[in-house]
Scaffold this active site. Sequence first.
Site, mmCIF file in Angstrom:
data_model
loop_
_atom_site.group_PDB
_atom_site.id
_atom_site.type_symbol
_atom_site.label_atom_id
_atom_site.label_comp_id
_atom_site.label_asym_id
_atom_site.label_seq_id
_atom_site.Cartn_x
_atom_site.Cartn_y
_atom_site.Cartn_z
ATOM 1 N N GLY A 51 -3.785 -37.682 -11.790
ATOM 2 C CA GLY A 51 -2.918 -37.733 -10.703
ATOM 3 C C GLY A 51 -3.356 -37.636 -9.004
ATOM 4 N N ALA A 52 -4.024 -38.451 -8.793
ATOM 5 C CA ALA A 52 -4.438 -38.831 -7.577
ATOM 6 C C ALA A 52 -3.375 -39.587 -6.332
ATOM 7 C CB ALA A 52 -5.799 -38.710 -7.572
ATOM 8 N N ASN A 53 -2.029 -40.450 -6.847
ATOM 9 C CA ASN A 53 -2.009 -41.510 -6.633
ATOM 10 C C ASN A 53 -0.709 -40.628 -5.737
ATOM 11 O OD1 ASN A 53 -0.899 -41.561 -9.134
ATOM 12 N ND2 ASN A 53 0.663 -42.230 -7.748
ATOM 13 N N SER A 54 -0.390 -40.034 -5.162
ATOM 14 C CA SER A 54 0.549 -39.039 -5.249
ATOM 15 C C SER A 54 0.413 -37.110 -4.278
ATOM 16 C CB SER A 54 1.463 -39.302 -5.291
ATOM 17 O OG SER A 54 2.462 -38.472 -6.747
ATOM 18 N N GLY A 55 0.906 -36.871 -3.831
ATOM 19 C CA GLY A 55 1.943 -35.203 -3.814
ATOM 20 C C GLY A 55 0.043 -34.855 -3.166
ATOM 21 N N LEU A 56 -0.124 -33.265 -4.493
ATOM 22 C CA LEU A 56 -1.277 -32.751 -3.933
ATOM 23 C C LEU A 56 -2.401 -34.026 -5.037
ATOM 24 C CD1 LEU A 56 -0.319 -28.943 -6.158
ATOM 25 C CD2 LEU A 56 -0.732 -30.055 -4.018
ATOM 26 N N GLY A 57 -2.660 -34.440 -5.742
ATOM 27 C CA GLY A 57 -3.523 -34.985 -5.731
ATOM 28 C C GLY A 57 -4.663 -35.442 -4.972
ATOM 29 N N SER A 190 0.205 -22.925 -11.885
ATOM 30 C CA SER A 190 1.471 -22.626 -11.192
ATOM 31 C C SER A 190 1.800 -20.899 -11.240
ATOM 32 C CB SER A 190 2.456 -23.285 -11.741
ATOM 33 O OG SER A 190 3.770 -22.101 -11.281
ATOM 34 N N TYR A 215 8.125 -25.495 -18.673
ATOM 35 C CA TYR A 215 7.090 -25.427 -17.731
ATOM 36 C C TYR A 215 5.995 -24.099 -17.905
ATOM 37 C CZ TYR A 215 4.769 -26.862 -13.081
ATOM 38 O OH TYR A 215 4.384 -26.943 -12.382
#
Length: 334
Positions: A51-57, A190, A215
């Site tokens: 998930g490195a394309n946005s946000g934290l990643g 989380s 979640y």
Amino acid sequence: MAVATVAAALLAALGGALWLATRRFSGARGQRMQGGGDRSLMHGKTVLITGANSGLGRATASELLRLGARVIMGCRDRARAEEAAGQLRQELGRAAGQEPNATEGQLVVKELDLASLRSVRAFCQELLQEEPRLDVLINNAGIFQCPYMKTEDGFEMQFGVNHLGHFLLTNLLLGLLKSSAPSRIVVVSSKLYKYGDINFEDLNSEQSYNKSFSYSRSKLANILFTRELARRLEGTNVTVNVLHPGIVRTNLGRHIHIPLLARPLFNLVSWAFFKTPQEGAQTSIYLASSPEVEGVSGRYFGDCKEEDLLPKAMDESVARKLWDISEVMVGILK
């Protein structure tokens, strides 16, 4: 009179938000300065981030690239990942005074859909054929409070992506991580794990579904997985730790509906109280790169410091049972 009262309340809220924001940003700046990092700290190390394309990643990838790492982006949407990679190469090139194509080999994009065990297996097969080593695995990708839906393999989406997809990914890459030791695994959980429970009678939420509780359960599973994996990795020189990033302004909450009239207030509150992705990524970066946590394993971190867990997140019998059931669910054991 009523208008004046409302205006006064809004001004008071704005003033309070600005004051708290100033305090938070001052602290965040101090944290970033402390963790500024040696630009060669990660030189020669290969890092995989899901998930490195946005946000934290994306923020994690950006900083680890700056520290000299070679980063593999494992992302579901290849087009979006390539776009993000292009931006990261430009940023890295500007920072180093180079052309973007000069940093081409430092950033690799690979397609990975954690909602598909077939995709996870294909991704790992390709990576094991192409990569001679893997120094850090960061299990970052996740889905947050989505409506009830199922993965390609029939698992409830949040449990399937947040826990089972990463469970299979990590297990398939353990051999490479061990041969690359000392190496690290970083798991993003989380604080909301506190509201989750592992119901072994309904892991797939077929009897009942609450998107918030589901979640939280997946994030509790992340912690139990980390602690059990740490136990199994003792003596291998491969460490695994888990973290919470805090409340961060990312697109993770895309499934949450905010009423139109409430959006201005929500935006104000999120600006004042939520972390930026760069701030939220600091603990992931710390656990992936800092010499301070060399050899540390099975711990839970927040804001680059170790934190205590609730007893239910330290239940060894539940952790082992969840591991055994997860092995069957993902097909490691029949």
